[in-house]
Design an enzyme around this catalytic site. Structure first.
Site, PDB file in Angstrom:
ATOM      1  N   ASN A 149       0.787  -0.812  -0.221  1.00  0.00           N
ATOM      2  CA  ASN A 149       0.206  -0.227  -0.174  1.00  0.00           C
ATOM      3  C   ASN A 149       0.514   1.146  -0.241  1.00  0.00           C
ATOM      4  O   ASN A 149       0.403   2.455  -0.588  1.00  0.00           O
ATOM      5  CB  ASN A 149      -0.705   0.008   0.982  1.00  0.00           C
ATOM      6  CG  ASN A 149      -0.319  -0.150   2.629  1.00  0.00           C
ATOM      7  OD1 ASN A 149       0.760  -0.664   3.208  1.00  0.00           O
ATOM      8  ND2 ASN A 149      -1.183   1.011   3.236  1.00  0.00           N
ATOM      9  N   GLU A 247       4.643  -3.412  12.319  1.00  0.00           N
ATOM     10  CA  GLU A 247       3.710  -2.927  12.663  1.00  0.00           C
ATOM     11  C   GLU A 247       2.389  -3.490  10.827  1.00  0.00           C
ATOM     12  O   GLU A 247       2.467  -3.752  10.160  1.00  0.00           O
ATOM     13  CB  GLU A 247       4.231  -1.476  10.950  1.00  0.00           C
ATOM     14  CG  GLU A 247       4.910  -0.532  11.627  1.00  0.00           C
ATOM     15  CD  GLU A 247       4.589   0.124  13.121  1.00  0.00           C
ATOM     16  OE1 GLU A 247       3.769   0.094  12.988  1.00  0.00           O
ATOM     17  OE2 GLU A 247       5.229   0.752  14.149  1.00  0.00           O
ATOM     18  N   CYS A 281      -3.306   1.638   6.803  1.00  0.00           N
ATOM     19  CA  CYS A 281      -2.934   0.869   7.870  1.00  0.00           C
ATOM     20  C   CYS A 281      -3.640   2.169   9.119  1.00  0.00           C
ATOM     21  O   CYS A 281      -3.977   1.485   9.979  1.00  0.00           O
ATOM     22  CB  CYS A 281      -2.416   0.268   8.648  1.00  0.00           C
ATOM     23  SG  CYS A 281      -1.292   1.006   8.495  1.00  0.00           S
ATOM     24  N   GLU A 459       8.885   3.038  14.577  1.00  0.00           N
ATOM     25  CA  GLU A 459       9.910   3.327  13.377  1.00  0.00           C
ATOM     26  C   GLU A 459       9.780   4.608  12.854  1.00  0.00           C
ATOM     27  O   GLU A 459       9.562   5.302  13.290  1.00  0.00           O
ATOM     28  CB  GLU A 459       9.354   2.821  12.394  1.00  0.00           C
ATOM     29  CG  GLU A 459       8.823   0.931  12.308  1.00  0.00           C
ATOM     30  CD  GLU A 459       8.920   0.543  10.345  1.00  0.00           C
ATOM     31  OE1 GLU A 459       9.666   0.806   9.683  1.00  0.00           O
ATOM     32  OE2 GLU A 459       7.205   0.800  10.521  1.00  0.00           O
TER      33      GLU A 459
END
Ligand code: ADP
Length: 478
Positions: A149, A247, A281, A459
């Protein structure tokens, strides 16, 4: 059709098998054939990285800066071309595609600077005549596995810090959108890295991804993708004591309170829920609205949704492009059917669209009069689908927002300072947004969530150093 090979030990290496990358806006358009690495090639890539790791770990901060800065400059200079390719293979709009490429370039620039700024600590020992130095050192070889994505930004936010802090990399991009990743690898191949410091193996997760995580010698795995695969990788890493960073999904709430400015709240909801076809997300999937504004907000949102243009990602008039592929289309349609069966009101959208070209087009979809126990409010849909959940007041809104297995992003629309402040403190999410969409984040600050959304250290931004380095405490007697 052009064939795109893997990148192993400083060389471009083809494989016997390849996967065709299709344009989801027009499936007649084949972007290229991307080699699927064999198990032997995956092993060779890891061996090459293991061999290169000590040399790259010894490189100077200036050398690392130069590599990352050069990559960042080239990505930024080619923003339009790469953005076009990204939109062509992924289906997000051209503006979003170019925005993502720019972000990838900025990430490389940011971590070029971080390579220079990597600092330790110096303390006097509690013992006389002894000093303590705390140093950060690279982990060694890291495996980086990314989803489709954000096909250039997510690779960038893993590869750039990995290299900046002296690690060697084996990178496995998503099989559904490998072209942007391939271009990134091609740019990196010309930026002055020693052979083997960066490798890319392409192909399906069940084959190439699985083989990669099983390789011996890997010190860390950073993964972005589904909860199921993330958990499987974490299990394997626990068994072998490999450092892991995950993630995964989200079921992000957007709270709209009675006092929220209506127009602004609607724009925030539309952006968060439907832009990038909801394939983020951080997308707002549960819109939790207090009674006093519920009817007005619902009407205004439905009106606004009617104006959204679904179409070819490369058409400048398009607001919402296609979803990525047939499998994703079927998954989203399945959830739409489920929402109906669960008794939610389908207030807008809900259908696959047939346009003038074969593609995976879906109407932006809104369910109203839902409750938080419905599966459409519990499971990640990952498409242009949102729900409205009516609640009595702020406290109920917060409770519903937190009643989820995920915890990536959470937003609130309100002019009431006290509610905004309370929400920021008490919402259980890694990202809290006040009068902003749940999606859309900066490149220089940490990103990640709580509960089922993320695992391991954060991150991006200065927090990325936690994953990509290990700490050594050195004692010296003078
Ligand atoms: P998504 O639903 O976003 O495709 P996945 O978790 O299936 O999420 O995929 C994310 C990334 O993980 C992709 O690069 C995919 O190829 C890879 N992947 C999928 N299955 C595995 C696996 N068993 N082991 C390692 N990587 C995998």
């Amino acid at each position: 059709m052009k064939r795109y090979p893997n990148y192993i030990n400083g060389e471009w290496v083809d494989s016997p098998q390849a996967l065709v990358n299709l344009n989801p806006s027009d499936t007649r358009d084949q972007i290229g054939e991307f080699a699927e690495a064999t198990p032997e090639q995956v092993t060779l890539a890891v061996q090459a990285a293991l061999k290169a790791a000590p040399e790259w770990a010894q490189s100077t901060p200036q050398e690392r800066f130069n590599v990352l800065d050069a990559a960042g400059s080239e990505i930024l200079a080619r923003k339009e071309e790469l953005g076009r390719l990204l939109s062509r293979e992924e289906g997000k709009t051209l503006a979003e595609g170019m925005g993502e490429v720019a972000r990838a370039g900025q990430i490389f620039k940011f971590f070029a600077g971080e390579a220079l700024r990597l600092a330790g600590e110096h303390l006097d020992s509690v013992r006389p005549g002894v000093e303590v130095d705390i140093r950060r050192e690279p982990l060694g070889v890291v495996a980086l596995i990314t989803p489709w994505n954000f096909p250039i930004a997510i690779p960038a936010w893993k590869i750039a810090p990995a290299l900046a802090f002296g690690n060697a990399v084996v990178f496995k991009p998503a099989e559904q959108a490998p072209a942007s990743a391939w271009m990134l690898a091609e740019i990196l191949s010309r930026c002055g890295l020693p052979a083997g410091a960066f490798n890319m193996v392409m192909g399906r997760g069940s084959r190439v991804g699985q083989t990669l995580v099983e390789q011996k010698g890997i010190s860390g795995i950073s993964f972005t993708g589904s909860f199921q695969i993330g958990r499987r990788i974490a299990r394997m890493c626990a068994e072998r004591l490999v450092r892991v960073q995950l993630e995964m999904g989200g079921k992000n709430p957007l709270v709209v309170l009675d006092d929220a400015p209506l127009e602004q709240a609607v724009e925030i909801a539309v952006n968060g829920a439907f832009f990038s076809a909801g394939e983020r997300c951080t997308a707002s999937s549960r819109i939790i609205v207090t009674r006093g504004i519920y009817q007005r907000f619902k009407q205004a949102l439905i009106e606004r949704m009617k104006k959204l243009r679904v179409g070819d990602a490369l058409d400048p008039e398009t607001d919402i492009g296609p979803v990525i592929d047939e499998a994703q289309m079927n998954k989203v349609l399945h959830y739409i059917e489920l929402g109906r069966q669960e008794g939610a009101t389908l207030a807008a959208g809900g259908k696959r669209l047939e346009l003038d070209k074969p593609g995976y087009y879906l109407e932006p979809t809104l369910f109203t009069e839902t409750h938080n126990g419905m599966r459409i409010n519990r499971e990640e849909i990952f498409g242009p689908v949102a729900t409205l959940i009516p609640v009595e007041d702020y406290q109920e809104a917060l409770n519903v927002a937190n009643d989820t297995e995920y915890g990536l992003s959470a937003g609130i629309c309100t002019a009431f300072l006290e509610a905004a402040h309370h929400f920021r403190r008490h919402v259980r999410a890694g990202l809290a947004m006040v009068n902003l969409p749940t999606a859309g984040v900066d490149y220089h600050v940490p990103f990640g969530g709580t509960k089922g959304s993320s695992f391991g250290t954060r991150e991006q931004g200065r927090y990325a150093v936690e994953f990509y380095t290990t700490v050594k405490t050195c004692y010296t007697r003078w």
